[in-house]
Write a protein that holds these residues in place. Structure first.
Motif, PDB file in Angstrom:
ATOM      1  N   ARG A 130     -13.152   6.921   0.018  1.00  0.00           N
ATOM      2  CA  ARG A 130     -13.838   7.920  -0.009  1.00  0.00           C
ATOM      3  C   ARG A 130     -14.991   7.703   1.088  1.00  0.00           C
ATOM      4  NH1 ARG A 130     -13.626  11.637  -4.280  1.00  0.00           N
ATOM      5  NH2 ARG A 130     -12.306  10.989  -6.111  1.00  0.00           N
ATOM      6  N   PHE A 131     -15.069   6.489   1.510  1.00  0.00           N
ATOM      7  CA  PHE A 131     -15.967   6.183   2.535  1.00  0.00           C
ATOM      8  C   PHE A 131     -15.502   6.720   3.700  1.00  0.00           C
ATOM      9  CE2 PHE A 131     -17.595   2.269  -0.076  1.00  0.00           C
ATOM     10  CZ  PHE A 131     -18.237   3.082  -0.943  1.00  0.00           C
ATOM     11  N   SER A 132     -16.703   6.639   4.987  1.00  0.00           N
ATOM     12  CA  SER A 132     -16.115   6.899   6.266  1.00  0.00           C
ATOM     13  C   SER A 132     -15.714   5.603   7.015  1.00  0.00           C
ATOM     14  CB  SER A 132     -17.277   7.266   7.007  1.00  0.00           C
ATOM     15  OG  SER A 132     -18.390   6.164   7.031  1.00  0.00           O
ATOM     16  N   THR A 133     -15.058   5.645   8.038  1.00  0.00           N
ATOM     17  CA  THR A 133     -14.376   4.582   8.657  1.00  0.00           C
ATOM     18  C   THR A 133     -15.339   3.510   8.704  1.00  0.00           C
ATOM     19  OG1 THR A 133     -12.985   6.014   9.580  1.00  0.00           O
ATOM     20  CG2 THR A 133     -13.036   3.916  10.897  1.00  0.00           C
ATOM     21  N   ARG A 134     -16.384   3.847   9.444  1.00  0.00           N
ATOM     22  CA  ARG A 134     -17.480   2.720   9.663  1.00  0.00           C
ATOM     23  C   ARG A 134     -17.890   2.193   8.325  1.00  0.00           C
ATOM     24  NH1 ARG A 134     -20.581   1.803  13.932  1.00  0.00           N
ATOM     25  NH2 ARG A 134     -20.207   3.940  14.868  1.00  0.00           N
ATOM     26  N   TRP A 135     -18.198   2.885   7.208  1.00  0.00           N
ATOM     27  CA  TRP A 135     -18.809   2.092   6.132  1.00  0.00           C
ATOM     28  C   TRP A 135     -17.601   1.521   5.215  1.00  0.00           C
ATOM     29  CZ3 TRP A 135     -23.192   0.859   4.278  1.00  0.00           C
ATOM     30  CH2 TRP A 135     -24.316   1.525   4.990  1.00  0.00           C
ATOM     31  N   ARG A 136     -16.402   1.881   5.771  1.00  0.00           N
ATOM     32  CA  ARG A 136     -14.934   1.140   5.162  1.00  0.00           C
ATOM     33  C   ARG A 136     -15.262  -0.203   5.710  1.00  0.00           C
ATOM     34  NH1 ARG A 136      -9.759   4.388   5.622  1.00  0.00           N
ATOM     35  NH2 ARG A 136     -11.157   6.105   4.696  1.00  0.00           N
TER      36      ARG A 136
ATOM     37  N   THR B 120      -5.623   3.102  15.569  1.00  0.00           N
ATOM     38  CA  THR B 120      -5.676   1.561  15.105  1.00  0.00           C
ATOM     39  C   THR B 120      -6.239   0.679  16.283  1.00  0.00           C
ATOM     40  OG1 THR B 120      -4.428  -0.127  14.198  1.00  0.00           O
ATOM     41  CG2 THR B 120      -3.414   1.258  15.933  1.00  0.00           C
ATOM     42  N   ASP B 121      -6.983  -0.447  15.789  1.00  0.00           N
ATOM     43  CA  ASP B 121      -7.403  -1.430  16.733  1.00  0.00           C
ATOM     44  C   ASP B 121      -6.695  -2.416  17.182  1.00  0.00           C
ATOM     45  OD1 ASP B 121      -9.863   0.186  16.743  1.00  0.00           O
ATOM     46  OD2 ASP B 121     -10.980  -0.775  15.034  1.00  0.00           O
ATOM     47  N   HIS B 122      -5.378  -2.694  16.456  1.00  0.00           N
ATOM     48  CA  HIS B 122      -4.599  -3.682  16.737  1.00  0.00           C
ATOM     49  C   HIS B 122      -3.772  -3.774  18.015  1.00  0.00           C
ATOM     50  CE1 HIS B 122      -5.533  -4.375  12.552  1.00  0.00           C
ATOM     51  NE2 HIS B 122      -4.963  -3.253  12.075  1.00  0.00           N
ATOM     52  N   LEU B 123      -4.048  -4.650  18.872  1.00  0.00           N
ATOM     53  CA  LEU B 123      -3.226  -4.626  20.165  1.00  0.00           C
ATOM     54  C   LEU B 123      -1.843  -4.944  20.067  1.00  0.00           C
ATOM     55  CD1 LEU B 123      -6.123  -6.214  22.138  1.00  0.00           C
ATOM     56  CD2 LEU B 123      -5.654  -3.853  21.938  1.00  0.00           C
ATOM     57  N   ALA B 124      -0.898  -4.652  20.977  1.00  0.00           N
ATOM     58  CA  ALA B 124       0.328  -4.990  20.925  1.00  0.00           C
ATOM     59  C   ALA B 124       0.548  -6.389  20.964  1.00  0.00           C
ATOM     60  CB  ALA B 124       1.266  -4.324  21.900  1.00  0.00           C
ATOM     61  N   PRO B 125       1.323  -7.240  20.138  1.00  0.00           N
ATOM     62  CA  PRO B 125       1.309  -8.472  20.343  1.00  0.00           C
ATOM     63  C   PRO B 125       1.973  -9.125  21.494  1.00  0.00           C
ATOM     64  CG  PRO B 125       2.873  -7.564  18.447  1.00  0.00           C
ATOM     65  CD  PRO B 125       2.134  -6.434  19.191  1.00  0.00           C
ATOM     66  N   GLY B 126       1.660 -10.040  22.143  1.00  0.00           N
ATOM     67  CA  GLY B 126       2.238 -10.932  23.267  1.00  0.00           C
ATOM     68  C   GLY B 126       3.326 -11.686  22.732  1.00  0.00           C
ATOM     69  N   ARG B 127       3.726 -12.402  23.836  1.00  0.00           N
ATOM     70  CA  ARG B 127       4.997 -13.345  23.395  1.00  0.00           C
ATOM     71  C   ARG B 127       4.199 -14.528  22.556  1.00  0.00           C
ATOM     72  NH1 ARG B 127       9.851 -14.652  25.116  1.00  0.00           N
ATOM     73  NH2 ARG B 127      10.336 -17.095  25.091  1.00  0.00           N
TER      74      ARG B 127
ATOM     75  N   SER C 241      -8.932   0.108  11.241  1.00  0.00           N
ATOM     76  CA  SER C 241      -7.748   0.296  10.421  1.00  0.00           C
ATOM     77  C   SER C 241      -7.465  -1.156   9.762  1.00  0.00           C
ATOM     78  CB  SER C 241      -6.771   0.740  11.488  1.00  0.00           C
ATOM     79  OG  SER C 241      -5.380   0.743  10.545  1.00  0.00           O
ATOM     80  N   PRO C 242      -7.485  -1.406   8.553  1.00  0.00           N
ATOM     81  CA  PRO C 242      -7.298  -2.702   7.994  1.00  0.00           C
ATOM     82  C   PRO C 242      -5.899  -3.091   8.161  1.00  0.00           C
ATOM     83  CG  PRO C 242      -7.715  -1.145   6.147  1.00  0.00           C
ATOM     84  CD  PRO C 242      -8.015  -0.308   7.703  1.00  0.00           C
ATOM     85  N   TYR C 243      -5.604  -4.281   8.403  1.00  0.00           N
ATOM     86  CA  TYR C 243      -4.320  -4.706   8.723  1.00  0.00           C
ATOM     87  C   TYR C 243      -3.119  -4.900   7.603  1.00  0.00           C
ATOM     88  CZ  TYR C 243      -0.552  -7.593  10.690  1.00  0.00           C
ATOM     89  OH  TYR C 243       0.527  -8.011  11.460  1.00  0.00           O
ATOM     90  N   ARG C 244      -2.303  -3.939   7.630  1.00  0.00           N
ATOM     91  CA  ARG C 244      -1.370  -3.777   6.481  1.00  0.00           C
ATOM     92  C   ARG C 244       0.013  -3.768   7.112  1.00  0.00           C
ATOM     93  NH1 ARG C 244      -5.353  -4.481   4.334  1.00  0.00           N
ATOM     94  NH2 ARG C 244      -6.457  -3.429   2.584  1.00  0.00           N
ATOM     95  N   GLU C 245       0.709  -4.865   6.689  1.00  0.00           N
ATOM     96  CA  GLU C 245       2.172  -5.026   7.322  1.00  0.00           C
ATOM     97  C   GLU C 245       3.034  -4.537   6.163  1.00  0.00           C
ATOM     98  OE1 GLU C 245       5.183  -8.682   9.021  1.00  0.00           O
ATOM     99  OE2 GLU C 245       2.987  -8.881   8.929  1.00  0.00           O
ATOM    100  N   THR C 246       3.857  -3.656   6.711  1.00  0.00           N
ATOM    101  CA  THR C 246       4.974  -3.146   5.540  1.00  0.00           C
ATOM    102  C   THR C 246       6.084  -3.977   5.633  1.00  0.00           C
ATOM    103  OG1 THR C 246       5.939  -1.931   7.113  1.00  0.00           O
ATOM    104  CG2 THR C 246       4.619  -0.785   6.033  1.00  0.00           C
ATOM    105  N   VAL C 247       6.681  -4.246   4.307  1.00  0.00           N
ATOM    106  CA  VAL C 247       7.738  -5.155   4.003  1.00  0.00           C
ATOM    107  C   VAL C 247       8.994  -4.530   3.806  1.00  0.00           C
ATOM    108  CG1 VAL C 247       6.042  -6.875   3.256  1.00  0.00           C
ATOM    109  CG2 VAL C 247       7.061  -5.159   1.821  1.00  0.00           C
ATOM    110  N   GLY C 248       9.150  -3.105   3.957  1.00  0.00           N
ATOM    111  CA  GLY C 248      10.260  -2.409   4.024  1.00  0.00           C
ATOM    112  C   GLY C 248      10.860  -2.077   2.786  1.00  0.00           C
ATOM    113  N   GLU C 249      10.039  -2.357   1.672  1.00  0.00           N
ATOM    114  CA  GLU C 249      10.385  -2.180   0.242  1.00  0.00           C
ATOM    115  C   GLU C 249      10.864  -0.552  -0.115  1.00  0.00           C
ATOM    116  OE1 GLU C 249       6.022  -1.975   0.305  1.00  0.00           O
ATOM    117  OE2 GLU C 249       7.438  -2.955   1.040  1.00  0.00           O
TER     118      GLU C 249
END
Length: 223
Positions: free
Chosen positions: A88-94, A2-9, A170-178
């Protein structure tokens, strides 16, 4: 990866503020509208004294929670999407496909924001029936909601552009715990074992009838 960095304060503080605005406040507005409408029904049919402006208050609450909720879903990346082909696409094409999608979404949001902003500043609004409140408050709800969605669209666009360049996306997808805590691990393991059993064992194989004796039992013991 994933490309998302750890969030700072500062990021965590901003996330908490946005969560309160988009989710907690929306939940309070929903509860308020339900309570007011229930009180209005009870007062109208039992005491012949409805709550003044109940329908108007519920309308204002519902419009605000709708656009705040839409912004919350955009922040979590949980809007409905049909990704049968994109998977079905590659990561770059996605990532390249998401760049195009986010550009279209940004164009729509910019168009709507422009006209909502013009209407908020220049239009003449009448009061909401039953309330000494201008209808401008309803257009402000649209303005706030679409501004927040535009902010998250910009975030997703930057992430997609970065992924199309680096090839890691990696597109941003935040789970909601459902789905958390709904299935016990032991139950899930037992279900997997049961699913692994061949279907023919329970459908096509004949089981011996109870109480039926074999040939040896019918002839008696051998001498």
């Amino acid at each position: 990866m994933t490309d998302h960095l750890a969030p700072g304060r500062p990021t965590r503080i901003l996330t908490r503020i946005l969560t309160f605005l988009e989710e907690d406040l929306a939940a309070v507005l929903l509860a308020l509208s339900i309570v007011i409408l229930c009180a209005d029904v009870v007062g109208r049919y039992l005491f012949n004294h409805p709550v003044p402006g109940a329908a108007s208050i519920a309308m204002v609450c519902f419009i605000w929670l709708t656009y705040l909720g839409a912004a919350a879903v955009a922040r979590r990346g949980r809007h409905i999407a049909i990704d049968v082909l994109i998977e079905r696409f590659s990561t770059r094409w996605r990532a390249i496909t998401d760049v195009f999608v986010q550009l279209v979404v940004a164009a729509v949001l910019a168009y709507v924001l422009y006209w909502v902003w013009v209407a908020t500043l220049t239009a003449t609004f009448v009061d909401i029936p039953g309330l000494h409140l201008s209808r401008r408050v309803l257009t402000i709800a649209l303005l706030v909601g679409f501004m927040l969605m535009a902010l998250y669209c910009l975030r997703d666009l930057v992430t997609a552009v970065r992924g199309s360049i680096t090839g890691r996306y990696s597109p941003y997808r935040e789970t909601v715990g459902e789905m958390e805590g709904l299935v016990d691990p032991a139950t899930a393991a037992a279900a997997q074992v049961a699913a692994a059993q061949p279907v023919t064992e329970s459908i096509f194989m004949k089981k011996p009838k109870r109480g039926r004796k074999g040939p040896a039992a019918q002839n008696g013991p051998k001498a």
